[in-house]
Design an enzyme around this catalytic site. Sequence first.
Site, PDB file in Angstrom:
ATOM      1  N   ASP A  72       0.843  -1.202   0.000  1.00 43.69           N
ATOM      2  CA  ASP A  72       0.000   0.000   0.000  1.00 43.69           C
ATOM      3  C   ASP A  72       0.873   1.245   0.000  1.00 43.69           C
ATOM      4  OD1 ASP A  72      -2.675  -1.180   0.209  1.00 43.69           O
ATOM      5  OD2 ASP A  72      -2.010  -1.890   2.162  1.00 43.69           O
ATOM      6  N   LYS A 305     -11.654  -9.784 -25.155  1.00 41.60           N
ATOM      7  CA  LYS A 305     -11.715 -10.910 -26.088  1.00 41.60           C
ATOM      8  C   LYS A 305     -10.305 -11.175 -26.594  1.00 41.60           C
ATOM      9  CE  LYS A 305     -14.200 -12.785 -30.041  1.00 41.60           C
ATOM     10  NZ  LYS A 305     -13.034 -13.502 -30.589  1.00 41.60           N
ATOM     11  N   HIS A 712       5.490  12.778 -45.870  1.00 37.08           N
ATOM     12  CA  HIS A 712       5.917  13.858 -44.986  1.00 37.08           C
ATOM     13  C   HIS A 712       5.578  15.199 -45.644  1.00 37.08           C
ATOM     14  CE1 HIS A 712       8.727  11.310 -42.402  1.00 37.08           C
ATOM     15  NE2 HIS A 712       8.390  10.490 -43.386  1.00 37.08           N
ATOM     16  N   GLY A 766       4.821   6.850 -34.742  1.00 37.53           N
ATOM     17  CA  GLY A 766       5.129   5.545 -35.325  1.00 37.53           C
ATOM     18  C   GLY A 766       6.595   5.201 -35.178  1.00 37.53           C
ATOM     19  N   GLY A 769       8.998   8.901 -30.627  1.00 36.86           N
ATOM     20  CA  GLY A 769       8.547  10.033 -29.835  1.00 36.86           C
ATOM     21  C   GLY A 769       7.124  10.456 -30.118  1.00 36.86           C
ATOM     22  N   ASP A 820      12.966  18.986 -30.750  1.00 34.35           N
ATOM     23  CA  ASP A 820      13.364  19.265 -32.137  1.00 34.35           C
ATOM     24  C   ASP A 820      12.428  20.304 -32.746  1.00 34.35           C
ATOM     25  OD1 ASP A 820      14.151  19.252 -34.750  1.00 34.35           O
ATOM     26  OD2 ASP A 820      13.904  17.105 -35.075  1.00 34.35           O
ATOM     27  N   ALA A 838       7.897   3.136 -42.665  1.00 39.14           N
ATOM     28  CA  ALA A 838       8.673   2.038 -43.249  1.00 39.14           C
ATOM     29  C   ALA A 838       9.504   1.378 -42.155  1.00 39.14           C
ATOM     30  CB  ALA A 838       9.553   2.569 -44.366  1.00 39.14           C
TER      31      ALA A 838
END
Length: 905
Positions: A72, A305, A712, A766, A769, A820, A838
């Site tokens: 706990d 399921k 892109h 994908g 990040g 970035d 890809a």
Amino acid sequence: MPRRATKQAAASAPAERGADALARYREKRDFAATPEPRGRGAAGRRGAPKKPAPARLRFCVQKHAARRLHYDLRLELDGVLLSWAVTRGPSLVPGEKRLAVHTEDHPLDYLTFEGLIPEGSYGGGAMIVWDEGTWEPEGDPAEGMRRGRLTFRLEGERLAGRWHLVRTGAGKERRASTKENWLLLKSDDEAARAAGDADILAEADTSVRSGRTIEDLKSEGVRRADWDEKQADPKAKPSARTTSSTKAKAARAAKEKPAADPRAALDPATVTGAKRGKLPPFVEPCLATLSEVAPTGEAWLHEIKFDGYRIQARIANGRATLLTRKGLDWTSKFEPLAHALSQIVPGSAVVDGEAVVEDTRGVSDFGALQAALKAGDTGCVVYHAFDLLHLDGVDLTGAPLAERKRLLALLLDDAPAGGAVRLSEHIPGNGEAMKRHACRIGLEGIVSKRADRPYRSGRGEDWRKTKCSARQEFVIAGYVPATNRRKAVGSLVLGVYEGTDLVHVGRVGTGFTEADAKALHDAIEAVHADAPPFAAPLPRAAAAKVRWARPALVAEIELRGWTADGLLRHASYKGLREDKDPREATREAPPADETSAAKKTRARTVAQDPYAGIRLTSPDRVLWEGQGITKQGLADYCAEIADWILPQIANRPLALIRCPAGSQKECFFAKHPWAGLDEAVLTPTIGDDAIVAIRDLRGLMSLVQFGTLEIHPWGSTLDDPERPDRLVFDLDPGEGVGFPEIVDAARTVRERLAADGLESVVKTTGGKGLHVVVPLVPKAGWDEAKAYAAGLAAAMAKDEPARFTDTLAKKARTGRIFVDYLRNGRGATAVAAYSTRARPGAPVATPLAWEELGPEIAPDHYSVTDIPIRLAHLTRDPWAGLDAVKQTLPKAKTSSKAKPRRKPG
């Protein structure tokens, strides 16, 4: 406001926690029987005098040997202890998820409580203080509880560093009830351990206050340790106590008194509806009836399921036999599983469940299960047990499901956490809500079961299955040979039974790996026939180039629906079903609850050529080998999600990644026109450069024809290429950074943007990040956009240098996240929402609602196979209204960051 100031403000301004925060705690306990502290009456009560918040907030972790051993976690806040039951205990391995069930608030006196809670009482069992110390929240903890994400630092004797508590499931607001499922995760920091290091739970089993173990408390009969010790010597320091004497007493007690049998509570003969009976050789399984809508109400229990083989485990004389739904003995195929069941179940039993192989997301993968069976390596197989039919000479099939599952949970209580045998958990009540969530995160669907009904063999209404997509078994009637491989299947010809007649339903041409295509060729050739097995003759086109077969093989196929003339639409092969009789393959109705957008997409693809007039060459060429996704499969995907992806890529300059031979072969970057393009692919000039763009479905299909696996776009349109209409912040994790840290970073970017008056959305990449995307009215130019993005990244790196960097050099990213901002220059691109990647697994960059971000979603969580299912079950587009957001770029935070800092020299 800097983060430190935010924390101090949170600590000095406690939130109101209701009329009495301890009311639920007290309602559950009889304080005449339990030694647990009652708590002071004013805690959390509105209008009560508020004491100054402590300079440092306290926490404890209590090891609790209740019906199931757990730990706990209790965090002091606003005069009470926020509490979670961590079922497997905390882990020091970064990113390792531990289920933490949110329970009622506890009084502050509970910080030092250890003792014996009487059996039969709520939480009955022994409890010690396993760790204690102070904790420090990041940000406002009340807001963190509301949002379902609490990040904090611990300074304890055993636990330290940065931690996360994350509520699972959708919804921003904190619900009034407890028993919510959260996840406890450790950040990657100096207090973390690697996966192969020693487990802190195994290392330390004593109380940090008294030095006692759980066994010491039991053997000494210590009702409440802190009371007993204070009465003996009020000035004594509890942590100074040694354990030598108590362990000696425990050893003597063990000799004098035999240990209690943990299976005593498992007496099946006391259950209503149970009866004495011999262990049966096999029980015909109960089968679920397909339902369009999941049932709702407390009478129903809802389970996931699973996508595997239905297996009945019969355990007798210390040996488990594993039987298929037809009673075939598959013990030799699942030998490690049989061994695990034999170790866990000491007596005799019949258990019903599903054998699966799970991917990295924890989602069952039928193809992976088949691959494991082919390779003869089934050590990765997991058995999800969901029913108990017989136990120690008692037939339980006449007992209510709720009782059978209660006994099953007790039977598996000692099963290793995360091991080969696991209890299939259930949720009562709202089946539709559970189904929607299951479909959104890529599961196959749910099974709903009446809690009060006995186990009835055969198909009935007591069990109902609600699927996320149409998926069923079909008879293989033949195949068309592959165009680019010898002795391999290019597509399968399929049928279903209508009465005694086999009826043609079309073909499936994707979902085969190279190995599948060759194995299917050999299997079908072994049952070759000279004529089609259908009751009615086929049109010439449907019979062209087909090698026919006897109706002996059954394939599991996923499909998106049926055409007006009764043929499969957008179907994909999932595997052979050796456990199914071909005559069981009949047409099933597809799920009916679709969003209006999904219905619109389906209506268009049925009504007209789904490929918009583009003829695919080599449609059976495999583009993603691991999933067997062919060029036709990619075309089907693009046709189905065209309404979602076209708004993200149409009328924009595009950069493409083309992989004509598949993602596992050579790929190359393409941003200029090439020979042979269809007229639907635009080739305008921007400045001195000819670029590629599309406007519609035909243009998209032309890109598929040329093996385009990634799209892109620029952050501007063809109509105004020099002024961006969106910014992208790409959060790129350095080595040692887990996904929970990326999620935190995305929320940080969102908060900083909001401080500048900017709304934002988020998507998975994908890859590794997340992207935070900011829609704009195109007024500022590229230089101004890049300067603003660079300034925000620089500010994050300056304020929190341990978490963030805005430096491009790989060396600077270790243990940090690169913010970035370079996606925001002229000609720079970022992967489009709903574009495939890809990469292995055929992942897709996927838009999310902010509240969906959590540890159950990874950057590569969604793939070509499950995005259409997710979209069909969304109640709202996560990026709805993006184009309607009218906001302009504020001034840059600094103008000195127009270029990235690079390594010296």
